[in-house]
Each structure stands twice: as structure tokens, then as C-alpha cells.
Design a protein around this motif. Structure first.
Motif, PDB file in Angstrom:
ATOM      1  N   VAL A 166     -20.779 -55.117   3.226  1.00 54.60           N
ATOM      2  CA  VAL A 166     -20.476 -53.996   2.327  1.00 54.60           C
ATOM      3  C   VAL A 166     -19.779 -52.882   3.111  1.00 54.60           C
ATOM      4  N   GLU A 178     -16.257 -51.209   2.266  1.00 51.07           N
ATOM      5  CA  GLU A 178     -16.107 -49.765   1.981  1.00 51.07           C
ATOM      6  C   GLU A 178     -15.031 -49.167   2.893  1.00 51.07           C
ATOM      7  N   GLU A 196     -23.635 -47.140  -7.371  1.00 47.78           N
ATOM      8  CA  GLU A 196     -22.496 -48.062  -7.262  1.00 47.78           C
ATOM      9  C   GLU A 196     -22.252 -48.747  -8.612  1.00 47.78           C
ATOM     10  N   GLU A 256     -17.010 -54.110  -5.529  1.00 50.98           N
ATOM     11  CA  GLU A 256     -18.216 -53.356  -5.904  1.00 50.98           C
ATOM     12  C   GLU A 256     -19.168 -54.206  -6.737  1.00 50.98           C
ATOM     13  N   HIS A 294     -21.274 -55.574  -4.235  1.00 52.89           N
ATOM     14  CA  HIS A 294     -22.220 -54.618  -3.644  1.00 52.89           C
ATOM     15  C   HIS A 294     -23.433 -54.449  -4.553  1.00 52.89           C
TER      16      HIS A 294
HETATM   17 FE   LIG Z   1     -19.678 -50.183  -2.678  1.00 55.64          FE
END
Ligand SMILES: [Fe+2]
Length: 161
Positions: free
Chosen positions: A12, A16, A66, A99, A102
């Protein structure tokens, strides 16, 4: 926590960093720099608030903040499309795709921790959200992305209720 937990969050972190680079390069192409415009730090505030408690961290950072990004991205893409910024739409598409992963990692470890502690993940969530003053998710929800990220039908019904 098991090594797989740290490997997931390192992946992750790498993604990012890629998102930051993509957005910064796009800003530079438009004559601006990161920091030129105000931005909120709600996700970081929640990260600090839950630093001592991995269940609350999983519940409220990936699974709440998120996940809110999953909801916010399609309307944001439409705004950039209307403004003629195709590159921003493309970058947001990359971010949305990553995402979902994530949030899925957050869901996986939230459930893993709940199982280890003998807690009911669905019943615990509103308790944690209240205790840490998490923002209440607001519609419209990106149900397709949230389903892909592993939210159950029961959890999606809670959101909509
Ligand atoms: Fe994220």
C-alpha cells in the motif's frame, strides 16, 4: 502481527507513493506544486488517533476513510472530465483501482483481528466509529467498488440504512 500484514501495508505504501508522484507530476505540468493548494489531513489525524489499536486502525483508516475515497472518486472524475482534464481522469482511475485493494486489505485484517479477539466485526464497527469520532459515510456510495473491496451485503446495508 503476521509478516503478511506488514507486506500488505508495504505494498500500500508503495502505491500511495506512486499516486503522490502521479499527482505531483500532473500539478507540475500545469505550473503548480504540491502544497500550492489547501488540503485536509483527515486520514492522517485518524491514523494518529488509532496508533495504539490495530482493530480501530483497520476499521477507521482503510475501511472508513480510504473507502470514502472510493465513493468520492467517480464524481471527481466527472468534474475533471467536464473541465477537459483527461490526464486527471486517468490518474484518478489508477488511484481508484489501487484504493479498492487498500480497502480490501483493511477488510481482510479487520476481520482477522476480530476473529482473533472473538469480536463481531459488524457490531464492533459502529462502536469504534463513535469512540474515535469517525466521520459518518455519506451517500452516494460506490457499491460496485465497495463490493469489490470485500464489504459484505450486511455492511453495505448498514451504510445505506
Ligand atoms: Fe490508499
Amino acid at each position: 502481527m503476521p509478516a503478511a500484514y506488514y507486506l500488505d501495508w508495504l505494498q500500500v505504501a508503495g502505491e500511495e507513493a506512486l499516486h503522490f508522484t502521479l499527482l505531483r507530476e500532473h500539478l507540475l505540468s500545469l505550473g503548480h506544486e504540491y502544497g500550492d493548494f489547501p488540503a485536509h489531513d483527515g486520514l492522517w489525524i485518524m491514523t494518529e488517533r488509532t496508533a495504539h489499536d490495530p482493530i480501530a486502525r483497520m476499521a477507521l483508516v482503510p475501511r472508513t476513510l480510504e473507502a470514502r475515497g472510493l465513493d468520492a472518486t467517480p464524481p471527481l472524475q466527472r468534474k475533471f472530465a467536464a473541465a477537459g482534464d483527461a490526464r486527471a481522469v486517468e490518474i484518478l482511475g489508477i488511484i481508484l483501482r489501487d484504493e479498492i485493494g487498500h480497502v480490501a486489505i483493511g477488510n481482510r485484517w479487520y476481520r482477522w483481528l476480530c476473529e482473533r479477539e472473538g469480536l463481531d466485526p459488524v457490531a464492533l464497527y459502529p462502536e469504534l466509529a463513535a469512540r474515535y469520532e469517525a466521520p459518518r459515510p455519506r451517500p452516494p456510495f460506490n457499491l460496485a467498488a465497495r463490493t469489490a473491496a470485500g464489504f459484505s451485503a450486511e455492511e453495505l446495508a448498514y451504510l445505506s440504512g
